[in-house]
Every structure is written in structure tokens, then in C-alpha cells.
Design an enzyme around this catalytic site. Structure first.
Site, PDB file in Angstrom:
ATOM      1  N   ASP A   1      -4.598  -6.268   4.675  1.00 52.14           N
ATOM      2  CA  ASP A   1      -5.724  -7.067   5.174  1.00 52.14           C
ATOM      3  C   ASP A   1      -5.795  -8.427   4.500  1.00 52.14           C
ATOM      4  OD1 ASP A   1      -6.638  -5.066   6.910  1.00 52.14           O
ATOM      5  OD2 ASP A   1      -7.699  -4.065   5.278  1.00 52.14           O
TER       6      ASP A   1
ATOM      7  N   ASN B   1       0.842  -1.188   0.000  1.00 56.80           N
ATOM      8  CA  ASN B   1       0.000   0.000   0.000  1.00 56.80           C
ATOM      9  C   ASN B   1       0.882   1.243   0.000  1.00 56.80           C
ATOM     10  OD1 ASN B   1       0.579   0.746   2.866  1.00 56.80           O
ATOM     11  ND2 ASN B   1      -0.494  -1.185   3.269  1.00 56.80           N
TER      12      ASN B   1
ATOM     13  N   LYS C   1       9.163 -16.899 -10.951  1.00 55.01           N
ATOM     14  CA  LYS C   1       8.398 -15.813 -11.559  1.00 55.01           C
ATOM     15  C   LYS C   1       7.312 -16.359 -12.476  1.00 55.01           C
ATOM     16  CE  LYS C   1       8.741 -11.917 -14.746  1.00 55.01           C
ATOM     17  NZ  LYS C   1       9.620 -11.139 -15.647  1.00 55.01           N
TER      18      LYS C   1
ATOM     19  N   LYS D   1     -14.244   1.276  15.296  1.00 52.38           N
ATOM     20  CA  LYS D   1     -12.985   0.550  15.482  1.00 52.38           C
ATOM     21  C   LYS D   1     -12.498   0.670  16.921  1.00 52.38           C
ATOM     22  CE  LYS D   1      -8.538   0.078  13.063  1.00 52.38           C
ATOM     23  NZ  LYS D   1      -7.706   0.615  11.959  1.00 52.38           N
TER      24      LYS D   1
ATOM     25  N   PHE E   1      -4.817   3.403  14.622  1.00 49.19           N
ATOM     26  CA  PHE E   1      -5.043   4.424  13.610  1.00 49.19           C
ATOM     27  C   PHE E   1      -6.161   3.959  12.689  1.00 49.19           C
ATOM     28  CE2 PHE E   1      -1.393   6.572  15.031  1.00 49.19           C
ATOM     29  CZ  PHE E   1      -1.254   7.772  14.341  1.00 49.19           C
TER      30      PHE E   1
ATOM     31  N   LYS F   1     -12.429  -3.045  18.841  1.00 48.56           N
ATOM     32  CA  LYS F   1     -11.108  -3.634  19.033  1.00 48.56           C
ATOM     33  C   LYS F   1     -10.541  -3.380  20.427  1.00 48.56           C
ATOM     34  CE  LYS F   1     -10.247  -3.891  14.153  1.00 48.56           C
ATOM     35  NZ  LYS F   1      -9.269  -3.957  13.045  1.00 48.56           N
TER      36      LYS F   1
END
Length: 401
Positions: A279, A209, A289, A337, A323, A341
């Protein structure tokens, strides 16, 4: 926070030297033990005898004037100091220190000291804004030097603007505040995750990301600055930490980050999960490859372990913060969240907002604690944002006692 401290005051040449006289007097009156190093230019404005009378200590002006043959003066002074304060700091001394130049008593001592260093610039407004001066100050900040910004007002050169040496009372207050901050997390162990993870497909391809790790590293730097023992679990990022006391552990995958976070979690007092963990990961990882073929290539993905969820389930007396990087309804999703959590706080940011996205040097966040108290942090550099977040955590930990 200055009483009983050994303070080495570096005085460089400029009309603001007269304020350094008052600064020396006020520090001495507050119980500090002050020794002064003057540059040759500074001595043209005020004679060393003035500072000797105010500090009741010898004044140092010449690298080769060894007052005690049993000691090397600039090394002895560098080791003696608890705090080093350069006021006024000219563009010249800032340039010397930032480039490792040691050609007089003050600049030579600066290379040898391991003490906290505070720099109070004083110069013409255009000199202060010059790219070279800005670059030099930025370099010193990255090395952990602390700047006491000059004030705005009428300057000796006739200009009106930023560049006037801050008043002695304000300089002392800034040093005291920072010295207090240095002890905020003394004795505390802080665990922080930062950066992205990479999930391999084959030897040349991976999913990742846009996280740069800047926010997490800024948090680690802030926690270390405030006296904590810091462990940083960092995903793949080219960024370095400037505080060498930070224990950095480099990982690549979400699984590796999960293992390291759980390894250090039980012994930590504060845990901040700032990393942008994948995730999902490819179900199948190829040893060779994958060659280009006709048609589409479908990659089946499976869920990775939820690090923050698992830490929340195992939490005992740790302060756990996460975060939430969102693009729609950030507060709503962040609050969910926080509750789901089992967190003590959540830092929410809308990454679609200009100045707050991945890779930016700035951020805009909302800090929410478990009592649903919201603290907004406006657009600021990530270092400043990180320090504010750490102070919110300190406040909430004290409120819980």
C-alpha cells in the site's frame, strides 16, 4: 464426456485387475474406444484375451512386440489417446511413472503421452500410506496427473482400510466430471495477480510482506485446468507453475504490477487480484547503500496506486474478483471492499487463523458475490480452495446471463 474418446487403459498387477475388466466393458458400452496395456504382473491375474474380447482391440503387453512395423507401438498409443487411465495402479507403477522409469510397455508409454492421465490406486492400506508412495503421488499431482482415490473397505490381504480400487462406475464418473470441468472456462481469458511486491529503499533493502504467492498460483493452475487462457502477473516468489500453458509475467514493484494488470485487463473475461500489493512505498529511493548512522532513520512513505480500485473503475464486462486478507472483522471489511471497489466477488480470509495465513499450504475462505451470497470453504489445500473459487465464479457468471 467419454463417448467417442480414445481411452488408453493401463492395467497393472493386483487382485483388483478383475475390476478393470468391468471398467473396460462399461467404457466400451458408453461409446469409448478402449485400448489396453497390461503389465506382466497383471497378465498373471487375468489373461490379455479377456481384455481383447471386452475392448474389441488388441492388447499390448510387450514394448518390443511391434504389431505394425510402420509404427512404434508405445509412441503410437501415446499419441492416439485422448485419455489415459491406469486402473488398478499399484505402488510399483506409481513409483515408476513419478521417477521417470520406463522398463515395460506401460511405463514407457506413460513417458510419451500428452493426454490427460487419471490414476486409480489399489494396494494394501499400509502401502498406500507409506511415505514413498505419498511422495510419488504428490509429485504426479504437481505434474498435473489426476488421482481417483481408493475406497475404504475389506482388502484382499485381509486388512480393512483405504486401498481398495474404486468401483468402475465411480471411476467413470470421476473421469466424466473432470472432463466436464476441463471445459468450464474454455475460450475465456483469465488474468490473475499473485504474490507480494517489493518496494526498494536502496540497493540492499526493500519493504515487502509475507505473501508467498501460493494462493494466486493455485488459482492460475485451476483456471488453466478448467480450460482458460491464463495470464499470471506474479510478484517476487520462488514458486513455479506446473502448467506450462500459463503465461507468467514476473514483476517486482506495485507500479510494475499496476502496469501489467492494466495492460491485459481490457482483453480479459475474468480478473482475480490475489496479490498482496504494498500500500506504501518509500518516497525516496537511494542509489547507494545507506550507511548506519547514529540515531534513528525515518523513512517517509507514500501511497501506491490502488490496482483493484482502478480496475473496478474501468470495468466493462469483466468479472472482477478481489481478495481481502484481514485479521479483525474480516467479513465486515471484506463486504465494504466488495462494494467500494465495484467488484463482482470478494474472497475473504482471516490470516490470523491457523491454517489460513500467508505461506501456508492450506486456506480457509469465505467467497461473497455482489448479491451478498456467502459460500464458506473450510480448511483445505490451496489447490482445492482455488478450484472451488473458480467454480463459484463460473456459477455467478452463468447466473448473470
Amino acid at each position: 464426456m467419454v463417448a467417442g474418446k480414445n481411452i488408453l487403459l493401463g492395467v497393472s498387477g493386483g487382485i483388483a485387475v478383475y475390476k478393470a475388466c468391468a471398467l473396460t466393458s462399461k467404457l466400451t458400452q458408453q461409446g469409448a474406444n478402449v485400448k489396453v496395456i497390461m503389465t506382466e504382473s497383471a497378465a498373471k491375474f487375468v489373461p490379455p484375451l479377456t481384455f481383447q474380447a471386452l475392448s474389441r482391440n488388441p492388447v499390448y503387453t510387450d514394448t518390443f512386440d511391434e504389431k505394425d512395423p510402420a509404427k512404434i507401438a508405445h509412441i503410437d498409443l501415446a499419441d492416439w489417446a485422448d485419455i489415459v487411465l491406469i486402473a488398478p495402479a499399484t505402488a510399483n507403477i506409481i513409483g515408476k511413472v513419478s521417477n521417470g522409469i520406463a522398463d515395460d510397455m506401460l511405463s514407457t508409454t506413460m513417458l510419451a503421452t500428452q493426454a490427460d492421465v487419471y490414476i486409480a490406486p489399489a494396494m494394501n492400506v499400509h502401502m498406500y500410506a507409506h511415505p514413498a508412495v505419498m511422495k510419488n503421488m504428490k509429485q504426479l499431482e504437481e505434474w498435473g496427473y489426476h488421482f481417483i482415490e481408493p475406497g475404504d473397505g475389506y482388502l484382499a490381504c485381509g486388512y480393512v482400510g483405504k486401498g481398495r480400487l474404486e468401483e468402475p462406475e465411480s471411476i467413470i464418473k470421476a473421469v466424466k466430471n473432470h472432463q466436464y470441468d476441463n471445459k468450464l472456462f474454455s475460450g475465456k481469458k483469465v488474468l490473475i495477480s499473485a504474490g507480494p511486491t517489493r518496494e526498494q529503499i536502496d540497493p540492499v533493502r526493500f519493504f515487502t510482506n509475507r505473501s508467498s504467492g501460493k494462493m494466486g498460483i493455485a488459482l492460475a493452475e485451476a483456471a488453466a485446468k478448467f480450460g482458460a487462457e491464463v495470464t499470471l502477473v506474479a510478484g517476487p516468489t520462488e514458486l513455479e507453475v506446473s502448467n506450462k500453458r500459463i503465461n507468467r509475467i514476473n514483476v517486482t514493484t506495485a507500479e510494475e504490477m499496476y502496469d501489467e494488470m492494466h495492460k491485459f485487463f481490457p482483453s480479459s473475461n475474468i480478473v482475480i487480484k490475489a496479490a498482496a500489493v504494498a500500500d506504501y512505498r518509500p518516497k525516496q529511493v537511494y542509489d547507494q547503500k545507506m550507511k548506519k548512522q547514529d540515531g534513528d532513520w525515518n523513512v517517509e512513505m507514500v501511497r501506491t496506486k490502488d490496482i483493484l480500485q482502478s480496475l473496478g473503475e474501468k470495468k466493462t464486462n469483466q468479472f472482477l474478483a478481489g481478495f481481502a486478507a484481514e485479521t479483525t472483522n474480516p467479513i465486515e471489511y471484506g463486504m465494504k471492499k466488495l462494494e467500494n471497489k465495484n467488484l463482482d466477488a470478494i474472497v475473504i480470509n482471516n490470516v490470523s487463523t491457523e491454517g489460513a495465513g500467508f505461506g501456508e499450504d492450506t486456506n480457509i475462505v469465505t467467497y461473497v458475490n455482489k448479491n451478498q451470497q456467502l459460500d464458506e470453504v473450510a480448511l483445505a489445500g490451496k489447490r482445492d480452495v482455488a478450484e472451488k473459487i473458480m467454480k463459484f465464479i463460473d456459477r455467478d457468471m452463468k447466473d448473470d446471463k
